[in-house]
Scaffold this motif. Structure first.
Motif, mmCIF file in Angstrom:
data_model
loop_
_atom_site.group_PDB
_atom_site.id
_atom_site.type_symbol
_atom_site.label_atom_id
_atom_site.label_comp_id
_atom_site.label_asym_id
_atom_site.label_seq_id
_atom_site.Cartn_x
_atom_site.Cartn_y
_atom_site.Cartn_z
ATOM 1 N N MET A 253 0.724 -1.323 0.011
ATOM 2 C CA MET A 253 -0.128 -0.219 0.067
ATOM 3 C C MET A 253 0.772 1.084 0.049
ATOM 4 N N SER B 246 -6.520 -3.574 -5.950
ATOM 5 C CA SER B 246 -6.171 -2.383 -6.399
ATOM 6 C C SER B 246 -6.313 -1.626 -5.343
ATOM 7 N N ARG C 177 -3.401 1.090 -4.194
ATOM 8 C CA ARG C 177 -2.195 0.618 -4.276
ATOM 9 C C ARG C 177 -1.062 1.853 -5.143
#
Ligand SMILES: CC(C)(COP(=O)(O)OP(=O)(O)OC[C@H]1O[C@@H](n2cnc3c(N)ncnc32)[C@H](O)[C@@H]1OP(=O)(O)O)[C@@H](O)C(=O)NCCC(=O)NCCS
Length: 145
Positions: free
Chosen positions: A1, A34, A62
């Motif tokens: 992340m 995502s 991300r």
């Protein structure tokens, strides 16, 4: 992340979702993850909770998937779900540069400060008092849906 997100966080989200406390929204690119956000139906922030305004929390995309509209899509879906229960959606952002993208994104989407000033760990800050500029220092915003 880019920021650490322990696996435990997602287990907690799923447990709380099963109890009806929140909705966890996950964005996927093909088979991969995502980003995500959570809609908290009963916000821990008194300024939202007292008015029964759900809060969108923990929006994250991300790093390699950013600037492709995924954050906006997660917010749009969160707002659609909130609109079934509330006239307003609430959200907050931190005040340092790592939150810069979120600050711009929320304001461009029509979120405006809730008028209660900056809060530290959920309490209003007092003029003249020192607070660390960390994740506890938050400005809360509202959007009429
Ligand atoms: C905030 C975040 C979720 C945005 O996700 P995203 O998928 O990149 O967002 P979008 O692609 O939908 O961006 C929409 C608009 O937001 C603004 N924006 C997004 N990232 C920006 C950046 N780095 N700098 C300036 N503006 C930015 C732009 O106006 C952008 O539109 P454009 O790309 O057409 O110019 C992502 O940057 C992130 O995960 N940041 C770290 C975690 C975080 O701060 N979360 C918020 C907690 S309050």
């Amino acid at each position: 992340m880019g920021w650490s997100k322990p696996e435990r966080l997602f287990h907690d989200y799923l447990e709380r979702q099963a109890k009806g406390e929140l909705a966890l929204l996950v964005a996927r690119a093909g088979a991969g993850y995502s980003g995500h956000c959570a809609v908290i139906w009963r916000s821990p922030y008194p300024g939202f909770r007292e008015r029964n305004i759900p809060e969108i929390q923990d929006l994250n995309v991300r790093p390699a998937h950013r600037r492709r509209g995924i954050g906006s899509s997660l917010l749009a879906e969160a707002e659609r779900r909130i609109a079934r229960r509330s006239e307003y959606a609430g959200i907050g952002f931190g005040l340092y540069a790592e939150y810069g993208a979120a600050q711009r994104l929320y304001i461009k989407r029509g979120y405006v400060p809730d008028g209660r000033g900056v809060h530290y760990n959920g309490e209003p800050v007092s003029p003249g008092t020192r607070y660390p500029v960390d994740d506890g220092l938050v400005l809360y915003l509202l959007k009429r849906l």
